[in-house]
Design a protein around this motif. Structure first.
Motif, PDB file in Angstrom:
ATOM      1  N   TRP A  89      55.330   9.193 -23.632  1.00  0.00           N
ATOM      2  CA  TRP A  89      54.494   8.980 -24.806  1.00  0.00           C
ATOM      3  C   TRP A  89      53.857   7.594 -24.758  1.00  0.00           C
ATOM      4  O   TRP A  89      52.670   7.439 -25.048  1.00  0.00           O
ATOM      5  CB  TRP A  89      55.313   9.155 -26.087  1.00  0.00           C
ATOM      6  CG  TRP A  89      54.458   9.251 -27.307  1.00  0.00           C
ATOM      7  CD1 TRP A  89      53.943  10.391 -27.848  1.00  0.00           C
ATOM      8  CD2 TRP A  89      53.993   8.169 -28.118  1.00  0.00           C
ATOM      9  NE1 TRP A  89      53.187  10.079 -28.953  1.00  0.00           N
ATOM     10  CE2 TRP A  89      53.204   8.716 -29.140  1.00  0.00           C
ATOM     11  CE3 TRP A  89      54.176   6.794 -28.072  1.00  0.00           C
ATOM     12  CZ2 TRP A  89      52.594   7.938 -30.120  1.00  0.00           C
ATOM     13  CZ3 TRP A  89      53.569   6.008 -29.050  1.00  0.00           C
ATOM     14  CH2 TRP A  89      52.787   6.591 -30.063  1.00  0.00           C
ATOM     15  N   SER A  90      54.637   6.601 -24.385  1.00  0.00           N
ATOM     16  CA  SER A  90      54.113   5.232 -24.306  1.00  0.00           C
ATOM     17  C   SER A  90      53.004   5.120 -23.261  1.00  0.00           C
ATOM     18  O   SER A  90      52.017   4.414 -23.473  1.00  0.00           O
ATOM     19  CB  SER A  90      55.233   4.250 -23.975  1.00  0.00           C
ATOM     20  OG  SER A  90      56.153   4.190 -25.038  1.00  0.00           O
ATOM     21  N   ASN A  91      53.163   5.816 -22.141  1.00  0.00           N
ATOM     22  CA  ASN A  91      52.121   5.803 -21.108  1.00  0.00           C
ATOM     23  C   ASN A  91      50.830   6.427 -21.615  1.00  0.00           C
ATOM     24  O   ASN A  91      49.739   5.976 -21.279  1.00  0.00           O
ATOM     25  CB  ASN A  91      52.587   6.549 -19.858  1.00  0.00           C
ATOM     26  CG  ASN A  91      53.656   5.803 -19.098  1.00  0.00           C
ATOM     27  OD1 ASN A  91      53.834   4.602 -19.270  1.00  0.00           O
ATOM     28  ND2 ASN A  91      54.388   6.520 -18.263  1.00  0.00           N
ATOM     29  N   ALA A  92      50.944   7.471 -22.423  1.00  0.00           N
ATOM     30  CA  ALA A  92      49.765   8.166 -22.932  1.00  0.00           C
ATOM     31  C   ALA A  92      49.154   7.486 -24.152  1.00  0.00           C
ATOM     32  O   ALA A  92      48.000   7.739 -24.484  1.00  0.00           O
ATOM     33  CB  ALA A  92      50.127   9.613 -23.280  1.00  0.00           C
ATOM     34  N   HIS A  93      49.923   6.642 -24.824  1.00  0.00           N
ATOM     35  CA  HIS A  93      49.463   5.973 -26.047  1.00  0.00           C
ATOM     36  C   HIS A  93      49.765   4.472 -25.966  1.00  0.00           C
ATOM     37  O   HIS A  93      50.542   3.955 -26.777  1.00  0.00           O
ATOM     38  CB  HIS A  93      50.160   6.577 -27.275  1.00  0.00           C
ATOM     39  CG  HIS A  93      49.981   8.044 -27.414  1.00  0.00           C
ATOM     40  ND1 HIS A  93      50.847   8.957 -26.841  1.00  0.00           N
ATOM     41  CD2 HIS A  93      49.034   8.769 -28.042  1.00  0.00           C
ATOM     42  CE1 HIS A  93      50.434  10.169 -27.126  1.00  0.00           C
ATOM     43  NE2 HIS A  93      49.343  10.092 -27.847  1.00  0.00           N
ATOM     44  N   PRO A  94      49.183   3.776 -25.000  1.00  0.00           N
ATOM     45  CA  PRO A  94      49.511   2.353 -24.818  1.00  0.00           C
ATOM     46  C   PRO A  94      49.217   1.530 -26.079  1.00  0.00           C
ATOM     47  O   PRO A  94      48.186   1.691 -26.708  1.00  0.00           O
ATOM     48  CB  PRO A  94      48.624   1.916 -23.646  1.00  0.00           C
ATOM     49  CG  PRO A  94      47.591   2.969 -23.499  1.00  0.00           C
ATOM     50  CD  PRO A  94      48.122   4.218 -24.112  1.00  0.00           C
ATOM     51  N   GLY A  95      50.191   0.702 -26.420  1.00  0.00           N
ATOM     52  CA  GLY A  95      50.026  -0.190 -27.557  1.00  0.00           C
ATOM     53  C   GLY A  95      50.254   0.438 -28.920  1.00  0.00           C
ATOM     54  O   GLY A  95      50.243  -0.250 -29.931  1.00  0.00           O
ATOM     55  N   GLU A  96      50.472   1.739 -28.964  1.00  0.00           N
ATOM     56  CA  GLU A  96      50.693   2.417 -30.247  1.00  0.00           C
ATOM     57  C   GLU A  96      52.176   2.424 -30.586  1.00  0.00           C
ATOM     58  O   GLU A  96      53.039   2.300 -29.721  1.00  0.00           O
ATOM     59  CB  GLU A  96      50.156   3.852 -30.193  1.00  0.00           C
ATOM     60  CG  GLU A  96      48.648   3.930 -30.080  1.00  0.00           C
ATOM     61  CD  GLU A  96      48.145   5.358 -30.160  1.00  0.00           C
ATOM     62  OE1 GLU A  96      48.697   6.158 -30.929  1.00  0.00           O
ATOM     63  OE2 GLU A  96      47.194   5.668 -29.422  1.00  0.00           O
ATOM     64  N   HIS A  97      52.466   2.595 -31.862  1.00  0.00           N
ATOM     65  CA  HIS A  97      53.841   2.652 -32.351  1.00  0.00           C
ATOM     66  C   HIS A  97      54.047   3.954 -33.110  1.00  0.00           C
ATOM     67  O   HIS A  97      53.143   4.438 -33.781  1.00  0.00           O
ATOM     68  CB  HIS A  97      54.149   1.471 -33.266  1.00  0.00           C
ATOM     69  CG  HIS A  97      53.973   0.156 -32.588  1.00  0.00           C
ATOM     70  ND1 HIS A  97      54.921  -0.358 -31.727  1.00  0.00           N
ATOM     71  CD2 HIS A  97      52.966  -0.746 -32.614  1.00  0.00           C
ATOM     72  CE1 HIS A  97      54.504  -1.513 -31.268  1.00  0.00           C
ATOM     73  NE2 HIS A  97      53.307  -1.775 -31.782  1.00  0.00           N
ATOM     74  N   ALA A  98      55.262   4.492 -32.999  1.00  0.00           N
ATOM     75  CA  ALA A  98      55.589   5.734 -33.705  1.00  0.00           C
ATOM     76  C   ALA A  98      57.093   5.950 -33.661  1.00  0.00           C
ATOM     77  O   ALA A  98      57.806   5.301 -32.896  1.00  0.00           O
ATOM     78  CB  ALA A  98      54.881   6.922 -33.046  1.00  0.00           C
TER      79      ALA A  98
END
Length: 119
Positions: A89-98
């Motif tokens: 998920w982190s690789n697909a959404h760099p810099g995002e938080h969830a």
């Protein structure tokens, strides 16, 4: 007759355009591809993956094999699933938080376990 050919070509073009994967489908596919190692590590227990909604990974289990696993193996599989999902998920959404959720289900969709982690 020529008009029918143009109409048929236009219909085929529309069908091809409609069948193209969306951006979200491409992201989901890339995330699931990164989870394949988990399926290879637990081939009898882990049957497949789905992402729904965007921050929830569904892990389908063969319940019979899952309940035959010892507690340490179950815990290791769950830790591996959450770690791989977090990385994918982190690789697909760099810099995002969830808050990410991994839900383990049986073949009819009943929840067997659920784990969460923050990214």
């Amino acid at each position: 007759m020529i008009d029918m050919r143009k109409l048929a070509c236009a219909a085929v073009a529309v069908l091809i355009a409609c069948s193209s994967p969306t951006q979200q489908q491409r992201v989901d596919s890339a995330e699931i591809a990164q989870l394949d190692q988990l399926k290879r590590s637990y081939p009898d227990a882990v049957m497949g993956f789905d992402i729904h909604p965007e921050t929830t990974l569904i892990v389908s289990l063969d319940l019979q094999h899952y309940i035959e696993m010892d507690d340490d193996d179950v815990a290791a599989m769950q830790r591996a699933a959450i770690a791989r999902w977090r990385e994918a998920w982190s690789n697909a959404h760099p810099g995002e938080h969830a808050t990410l959720r991994v839900r383990f289900i049986d073949f009819i969709g009943r929840r067997v376990a659920e784990k969460t982690t923050n990214v």
